[in-house]
Design an enzyme around this catalytic site. Structure first.
Site, PDB file in Angstrom:
ATOM      1  N   HIS A   1       0.839  -1.211   0.000  1.00  0.00           N
ATOM      2  CA  HIS A   1       0.000   0.000   0.000  1.00  0.00           C
ATOM      3  C   HIS A   1       0.871   1.258   0.000  1.00  0.00           C
ATOM      4  CE1 HIS A   1      -2.789  -2.875   2.215  1.00  0.00           C
ATOM      5  NE2 HIS A   1      -3.522  -2.489   1.188  1.00  0.00           N
TER       6      HIS A   1
ATOM      7  N   GLN B   1      -0.776  -4.834  -8.537  1.00  0.00           N
ATOM      8  CA  GLN B   1      -0.849  -5.960  -9.482  1.00  0.00           C
ATOM      9  C   GLN B   1      -1.195  -7.267  -8.755  1.00  0.00           C
ATOM     10  OE1 GLN B   1      -0.907  -6.347 -12.702  1.00  0.00           O
ATOM     11  NE2 GLN B   1      -0.769  -8.594 -12.623  1.00  0.00           N
TER      12      GLN B   1
ATOM     13  N   MET C   1       3.140  -9.432  -0.277  1.00  0.00           N
ATOM     14  CA  MET C   1       2.608  -8.762   0.917  1.00  0.00           C
ATOM     15  C   MET C   1       1.090  -8.721   0.838  1.00  0.00           C
ATOM     16  SD  MET C   1       5.190  -6.384   2.509  1.00  0.00           S
ATOM     17  CE  MET C   1       6.943  -6.709   2.451  1.00  0.00           C
TER      18      MET C   1
ATOM     19  N   SER D   1      -2.533  -8.091   3.657  1.00  0.00           N
ATOM     20  CA  SER D   1      -3.036  -7.914   5.033  1.00  0.00           C
ATOM     21  C   SER D   1      -3.417  -9.268   5.620  1.00  0.00           C
ATOM     22  CB  SER D   1      -4.264  -7.003   5.017  1.00  0.00           C
ATOM     23  OG  SER D   1      -3.954  -5.812   4.345  1.00  0.00           O
ATOM     24  N   ARG D   2      -3.739 -10.238   4.771  1.00  0.00           N
ATOM     25  CA  ARG D   2      -4.182 -11.558   5.247  1.00  0.00           C
ATOM     26  C   ARG D   2      -3.024 -12.432   5.729  1.00  0.00           C
ATOM     27  NH1 ARG D   2      -8.329 -10.466   1.182  1.00  0.00           N
ATOM     28  NH2 ARG D   2     -10.347 -10.675   2.188  1.00  0.00           N
TER      29      ARG D   2
END
Ligand code: PAF
Length: 278
Positions: A34, A145, A181, A183-184
Site C-alpha cells: 500500500h 498488481q 505482501m 493484510s491476510r
C-alpha cells in the site's frame, strides 16, 4: 494530513481542491505494498487522497469481514509519513445508507478466476471503487498488481463508464522470500508462513519455463500444480493460465500476454498471487 469521515465533508473538500489528484483506495491494515502506491501517487500528483474502508459488499457470507484486521492509528501514521494529504475513512452507513440499491456489474470478467470462487465480489469492488471515483474525482488511481483480476476489472469499467481517470497498476511488493505482501498474511502461524512461499515458487517456476521458451499453457499450469502439490499445508482453490486481458483460460500454444495466477488456502488464510508471462 486531514482525515474526513462523511460523504458530505468529502464532497465539500473536493469542491475546494484543484490540480492533479492521486487516489489510493485501501481497506486499511496497510503494508509496504500500500505504501508503495501512496509514494507513487505522491510523486506523480499535486495532491494525494487515500481511503480506508473495509467494504462489506465485496465479502461473501462465509468470508472474513468481521475478522478482517484493522489498525487505524497505525494506518494514519503510515499514510502521513508517505506524504498523503487527505484520508477518507467513512463508516459503512455513510457509503451504504438504508435503501441503497444501485450496483456496478460487469458481464464476463467476474465469471472467471477469483470471481468464479467469490460470487458477488467484483460487484462489490466495482461499486465501491465507482463511488470513490465519484467522491474524489481523481486524475489517477493506484492499485496493486497482486489483485490482478481486480486491476483488469477496474480498467474495464473505467473505460466502459467513461471515467477520465488514469488507472496505475503498481508491481506486487514481496517479502525477501517471495511471499506477496497481504493484510491476510497476519492469519498465518510460523509453519504456515513458511509453507506460503510455495505460491511464489510455483509462479517463478512457470515464469522461468516461459522465459526458456515453454509456450504450452497446459504444461505451464501442470508445472505450477506440481510445485503446489509438494507443500502439504497448501490447498489450491484454482491454478490458472489465462489470457491477460480477457482472463479466459488458455489451452495449447500461448500467443500474447498470459496471466499465471492462483488462490491457495494455507491454514486459515486464502492467499492469491500472480505473475504476467510476457
Ligand atoms: O484492493 C483493495 O484493497 C480493495 O478491493 C479496494 C480496491 C480498496 C476496494 O475496496
Amino acid at each position: 494530513m486531514k482525515t474526513i469521515h462523511t460523504v458530505a465533508d468529502m464532497q465539500g473538500l473536493r469542491r475546494e481542491l484543484s490540480g492533479n489528484i492521486g487516489l489510493v483506495p485501501t481497506m486499511g491494515f496497510l503494508h509496504k505494498g500500500h505504501i508503495s502506491l501512496a509514494k507513487r501517487a505522491r510523486a506523480e500528483n499535486d495532491l494525494v487522497i487515500a481511503t480506508i474502508f473495509v467494504n462489506p459488499t465485496q465479502f461473501g457470507p462465509n468470508e472474513d469481514l468481521a475478522a478482517y484486521p484493522r489498525d487505524l492509528p497505525r494506518d494514519l501514521s503510515l499514510l502521513e509519513n508517505a506524504g498523503v494529504d487527505f484520508v477518507f475513512v467513512p463508516t459503512p452507513d455513510e457509503l451504504y445508507p438504508p435503501g441503497f440499491q444501485t450496483w456496478v456489474e460487469l458481464d464476463d470478467l467476474p465469471q472467471r478466476l477469483e470471481g468464479a470462487h467469490r460470487p458477488g465480489h467484483f460487484r462489490g469492488v466495482a461499486t465501491i471503487v465507482t463511488k470513490l471515483f465519484n467522491l474524489t474525482r481523481p486524475t489517477r488511481a493506484y492499485f496493486g498488481q497482486k489483485d490482478a483480476q481486480q486491476a483488469v476489472v477496474i480498467r474495464r469499467f473505467t473505460r466502459d463508464l467513461n471515467f477520465d481517470i488514469d488507472i496505475v497498476i503498481c508491481p506486487t511488493v514481496r517479502e525477501p522470500d517471495g511471499l506477496a505482501m497481504s493484510s491476510r498474511n497476519i492469519y498465518l502461524n510460523p509453519k504456515e508462513r513458511q509453507a506460503a512461499t510455495v505460491l511464489f515458487r510455483a509462479l517463478s517456476t512457470a515464469q522461468a519455463a516461459f522465459s526458456d521458451g515453454e509456450r504450452d499453457a497446459d504444461r505451464l499450469r501442470t508445472m505450477m500444480q506440481g510445485i503446489l502439490a509438494t507443500e502439504p499445508l497448501a490447498r489450491p482453490d484454482y491454478v490458472s493460465l489465462a489470457d491477460a486481458e480477457t482472463l479466459a483460460e488458455l489451452s495449447g500454444q500461448i500467443e500474447g500476454r498470459a496471466l499465471a495466477s492462483m488462490a491457495v488456502r494455507v491454514g486459515p488464510a486464502r492467499l492469491i498471487d500472480n505473475m504476467i508471462l510476457n
